[in-house]
Design a protein around this motif. Structure first.
Motif, mmCIF file in Angstrom:
data_model
loop_
_atom_site.group_PDB
_atom_site.id
_atom_site.type_symbol
_atom_site.label_atom_id
_atom_site.label_comp_id
_atom_site.label_asym_id
_atom_site.label_seq_id
_atom_site.Cartn_x
_atom_site.Cartn_y
_atom_site.Cartn_z
ATOM 1 N N ARG A 176 5.207 -12.251 10.560
ATOM 2 C CA ARG A 176 3.953 -11.535 10.259
ATOM 3 C C ARG A 176 2.833 -11.798 11.257
ATOM 4 O O ARG A 176 1.822 -11.098 11.221
ATOM 5 C CB ARG A 176 3.481 -11.899 8.846
ATOM 6 C CG ARG A 176 4.428 -11.402 7.773
ATOM 7 C CD ARG A 176 3.946 -11.770 6.383
ATOM 8 N NE ARG A 176 2.666 -11.163 6.065
ATOM 9 C CZ ARG A 176 1.720 -11.750 5.361
ATOM 10 N NH1 ARG A 176 1.907 -12.977 4.893
ATOM 11 N NH2 ARG A 176 0.591 -11.144 5.102
ATOM 12 N N ASN A 177 2.982 -12.819 12.109
ATOM 13 C CA ASN A 177 1.843 -13.127 12.980
ATOM 14 C C ASN A 177 2.303 -13.751 14.297
ATOM 15 O O ASN A 177 2.315 -14.980 14.397
ATOM 16 C CB ASN A 177 0.870 -14.063 12.245
ATOM 17 C CG ASN A 177 -0.454 -14.169 12.973
ATOM 18 O OD1 ASN A 177 -0.695 -13.457 13.938
ATOM 19 N ND2 ASN A 177 -1.301 -15.073 12.514
ATOM 20 N N HIS A 256 -9.471 -13.224 2.443
ATOM 21 C CA HIS A 256 -8.755 -13.747 3.610
ATOM 22 C C HIS A 256 -7.557 -12.878 4.027
ATOM 23 O O HIS A 256 -6.733 -13.300 4.830
ATOM 24 C CB HIS A 256 -8.251 -15.160 3.291
ATOM 25 C CG HIS A 256 -7.331 -15.139 2.100
ATOM 26 N ND1 HIS A 256 -7.790 -15.337 0.819
ATOM 27 C CD2 HIS A 256 -6.003 -14.890 1.997
ATOM 28 C CE1 HIS A 256 -6.763 -15.218 -0.022
ATOM 29 N NE2 HIS A 256 -5.678 -14.945 0.663
ATOM 30 N N THR A 257 -7.452 -11.664 3.486
ATOM 31 C CA THR A 257 -6.273 -10.816 3.758
ATOM 32 C C THR A 257 -6.363 -10.206 5.156
ATOM 33 O O THR A 257 -7.140 -9.284 5.392
ATOM 34 C CB THR A 257 -6.171 -9.683 2.709
ATOM 35 O OG1 THR A 257 -6.298 -10.256 1.407
ATOM 36 C CG2 THR A 257 -4.864 -8.929 2.830
ATOM 37 N N ARG A 258 -5.533 -10.703 6.051
ATOM 38 C CA ARG A 258 -5.611 -10.246 7.454
ATOM 39 C C ARG A 258 -4.617 -9.104 7.698
ATOM 40 O O ARG A 258 -3.427 -9.235 7.407
ATOM 41 C CB ARG A 258 -5.300 -11.415 8.391
ATOM 42 C CG ARG A 258 -5.397 -11.054 9.873
ATOM 43 C CD ARG A 258 -5.249 -12.276 10.767
ATOM 44 N NE ARG A 258 -6.286 -13.266 10.499
ATOM 45 C CZ ARG A 258 -7.544 -13.178 10.903
ATOM 46 N NH1 ARG A 258 -7.932 -12.139 11.625
ATOM 47 N NH2 ARG A 258 -8.419 -14.116 10.597
ATOM 48 N N LEU A 259 -5.121 -7.996 8.238
ATOM 49 C CA LEU A 259 -4.262 -6.840 8.544
ATOM 50 C C LEU A 259 -4.635 -6.240 9.902
ATOM 51 O O LEU A 259 -5.810 -6.259 10.287
ATOM 52 C CB LEU A 259 -4.433 -5.750 7.466
ATOM 53 C CG LEU A 259 -3.889 -6.071 6.069
ATOM 54 C CD1 LEU A 259 -4.398 -5.052 5.052
ATOM 55 C CD2 LEU A 259 -2.362 -6.107 6.074
ATOM 56 N N SER A 293 -7.399 -7.086 14.520
ATOM 57 C CA SER A 293 -6.832 -7.615 13.290
ATOM 58 C C SER A 293 -7.940 -8.421 12.623
ATOM 59 O O SER A 293 -8.537 -9.272 13.273
ATOM 60 C CB SER A 293 -5.654 -8.510 13.681
ATOM 61 O OG SER A 293 -4.952 -8.897 12.559
ATOM 62 N N THR A 295 -9.937 -9.791 8.580
ATOM 63 C CA THR A 295 -9.933 -9.939 7.121
ATOM 64 C C THR A 295 -11.183 -9.244 6.567
ATOM 65 O O THR A 295 -12.150 -9.015 7.321
ATOM 66 C CB THR A 295 -9.991 -11.421 6.724
ATOM 67 O OG1 THR A 295 -11.269 -11.944 7.131
ATOM 68 C CG2 THR A 295 -8.874 -12.237 7.369
ATOM 69 N N ASP A 325 -0.068 -8.496 1.252
ATOM 70 C CA ASP A 325 0.491 -9.826 1.507
ATOM 71 C C ASP A 325 1.883 -9.757 2.139
ATOM 72 O O ASP A 325 2.381 -10.766 2.646
ATOM 73 C CB ASP A 325 0.560 -10.633 0.205
ATOM 74 C CG ASP A 325 -0.817 -11.091 -0.241
ATOM 75 O OD1 ASP A 325 -1.758 -11.094 0.589
ATOM 76 O OD2 ASP A 325 -0.972 -11.443 -1.437
ATOM 77 N N MET A 329 0.192 -9.445 9.797
ATOM 78 C CA MET A 329 -1.214 -9.829 9.962
ATOM 79 C C MET A 329 -1.699 -9.381 11.343
ATOM 80 O O MET A 329 -2.857 -9.050 11.528
ATOM 81 C CB MET A 329 -1.359 -11.337 9.822
ATOM 82 C CG MET A 329 -1.110 -11.811 8.392
ATOM 83 S SD MET A 329 -1.540 -13.530 8.179
ATOM 84 C CE MET A 329 0.025 -14.288 8.468
ATOM 85 N N LYS A 330 -0.784 -9.408 12.281
ATOM 86 C CA LYS A 330 -1.130 -9.049 13.658
ATOM 87 C C LYS A 330 0.099 -8.357 14.258
ATOM 88 O O LYS A 330 1.222 -8.761 13.973
ATOM 89 C CB LYS A 330 -1.440 -10.337 14.432
ATOM 90 C CG LYS A 330 -2.113 -10.167 15.747
ATOM 91 C CD LYS A 330 -2.679 -11.531 16.209
ATOM 92 C CE LYS A 330 -3.378 -11.404 17.536
ATOM 93 N NZ LYS A 330 -2.442 -11.322 18.649
#
Ligand SMILES: NC(=O)c1ccc[n+]([C@@H]2O[C@H](COP(=O)([O-])OP(=O)(O)OC[C@H]3O[C@@H](n4cnc5c(N)ncnc54)[C@H](O)[C@@H]3O)[C@@H](O)[C@H]2O)c1
Ligand SMILES: C[C@@H](O)[C@H](N)C(=O)O
Length: 369
Positions: A176-177, A256-259, A293, A295, A325, A329-330
């Motif tokens: 995810r990152n 804190h949800t990173r997308l 990217s 949050t 989730d 994330m990146k």
């Protein structure tokens, strides 16, 4: 009526790297309604590439009108037909050709392509992640059956086809990152499953029949003058409306949800660039594209710099949170940058300034000072 195409020879064509079918198409258990016997999808004429005649499906959503505007500037107003199953607002109807098209109606699609001598097709119709979970049968029909119609009409009429995929084509078992182009893809939404299916089917048609299929995995797209259609990243559009109008915003994702996200101008430019890229520059047919990217908390901090009284609160939507989730994330988009020169223009500060300017927040800032 099925078109029966007999084998001339078996193996790989050196020109396009695609397979020549070893059996008549109808015996293969797949459904292209017609595949031209003399198909050579990589040899579109100079004028077809330079002055394409374009159809956009699902064109009245968040992205379609902006894409039509961009393409009309490039290829001329009358060369780009916008289509959807909804009634267009006046300003869209009067800005260029608009036509009714239901992608579930194959005959209707074929008529449009034939009557308008379409050469490029941008397939935007879809049910997005959150609305897809709320109506799985409809999402399955539009996103999967509809896609089959699009692939068949594109193969039958030798079209260059763009189908967007998404960060949603990855799932909790993907790295995810960052998330690279090639990795495990086990999404847990019908939207994600349908997009992995689209990627694989498009690539299959490319290698098997030489279809000129091109696909970008978009991040969440942020636009000022069009509304999102029911996705998980919608908060990042709504926050600007609410900040400018009310000075506060209730977010449906956790702080804190990173997308991965992208401003619409970058998204549409990437789409045109990959469609115009020479075939030999494309080492793949499906690319990640990325810009930034962040949050909700980081986005709110940036908004605060322009709207000092801005407040964000959180009221988490469990369905959207679970989806977010499981998403990247990146995004790692190094292949797009290397192969066809992708480069984004908008980072977070430019995005926020542009969005708030559009929504007239400068007036609010002036009032606040
Ligand atoms: N907006 C984003 O953040 C984002 C991100 C990644 C990928 N994408 C992809 O880009 C494409 C466009 O996205 P969008 O945000 O504009 O979507 P949207 O939901 O805003 O619009 C989709 C359009 O499809 C139309 N549609 C639904 N059923 C149809 C049918 N049977 N026939 C024809 N049209 C039909 C709808 O009327 C709607 O106007 C989609 O494929 C989407 O998956 C979007
Ligand atoms: C990310 C994208 O595919 C869409 N905006 C969604 O959230 O469903």
């Amino acid at each position: 009526m099925l078109f029966i195409r007999m084998l001339r020879r078996v193996g790989q064509s050196p020109a396009c790297g695609c397979w020549t079918p070893a059996l008549p198409v109808r015996f293969l258990g797949i459904s292209p309604r017609q595949i031209p016997a003399d198909a050579n999808f990589h040899s579109a004429s100079f004028s077809d590439t330079d002055h394409p005649r374009v159809l956009i499906t699902g064109g009245l959503g968040q992205l379609g009108v902006g894409l039509a505007n961009l393409l009309r500037k490039r290829f001329g107003k009358d060369s780009v037909i916008l289509s959807d199953i909804r009634k267009p607002p006046d300003h869209v109807f009067h800005s260029g050709p608009f036509i009714y098209s239901d992608i579930l109606d194959y005959k209707n699609l074929r008529e449009i392509v034939v009557n308008n001598r379409i050469t490029w097709l941008f397939h935007y119709s879809a049910l997005l992640s959150a609305v897809g979970e709320a109506n799985v049968p409809l999402a399955r029909a539009v996103n999967i059956t509809g896609l089959h119609n699009i692939l068949d009409v594109a193969a039958e009429h030798n079209l260059r086809l763009f189908v967007p995929s998404t960060i949603g084509a990855f799932g909790p078992t993907s790295p995810r990152n960052p998330t690279p182009d090639l990795c495990i893809q086990r999404p847990r939404t019908i939207y994600g499953v349908s997009k992995v299916h689209a990627e694989l089917m498009g690539e299959y048609y490319h290698y098997r029949y030489g279809l000129d299929f091109r696909c970008l995995r978009y991040p969440g797209i942020i636009s000022a003058d069009s509304q999102p259609g029911g996705g998980t990243t919608d908060y990042a559009v709504q926050i600007f409306h609410d900040a400018a109008k009310h000075g506060k915003f209730e977010c449906n994702l956790e702080a804190h949800t990173r997308l991965p996200m992208m401003y619409i101008d970058d998204c549409l430019r990437a789409t045109l660039e990959v469609m115009e890229a020479p075939a030999e520059s494309l080492s793949m047919r499906t690319y990640n594209v990325s810009a930034m990217s962040f949050t909700p908390e980081e986005l709110a901090q940036e908004v605060l710099k322009h709207v000092p009284e801005f407040q964000i609160t959180y009221n988490v939507d469990a369905v959207r949170q679970a989806i977010a989730d499981s998403w990247p994330m990146k995004f790692d988009d190094s292949n797009a940058r290397k192969d066809w020169g992708w480069k984004h223009d908008f980072d977070l500060p430019e995005l926020v300034t542009t969005m708030l300017n559009f929504h007239g927040s400068e007036t609010r800032v002036a009032q606040a000072n």
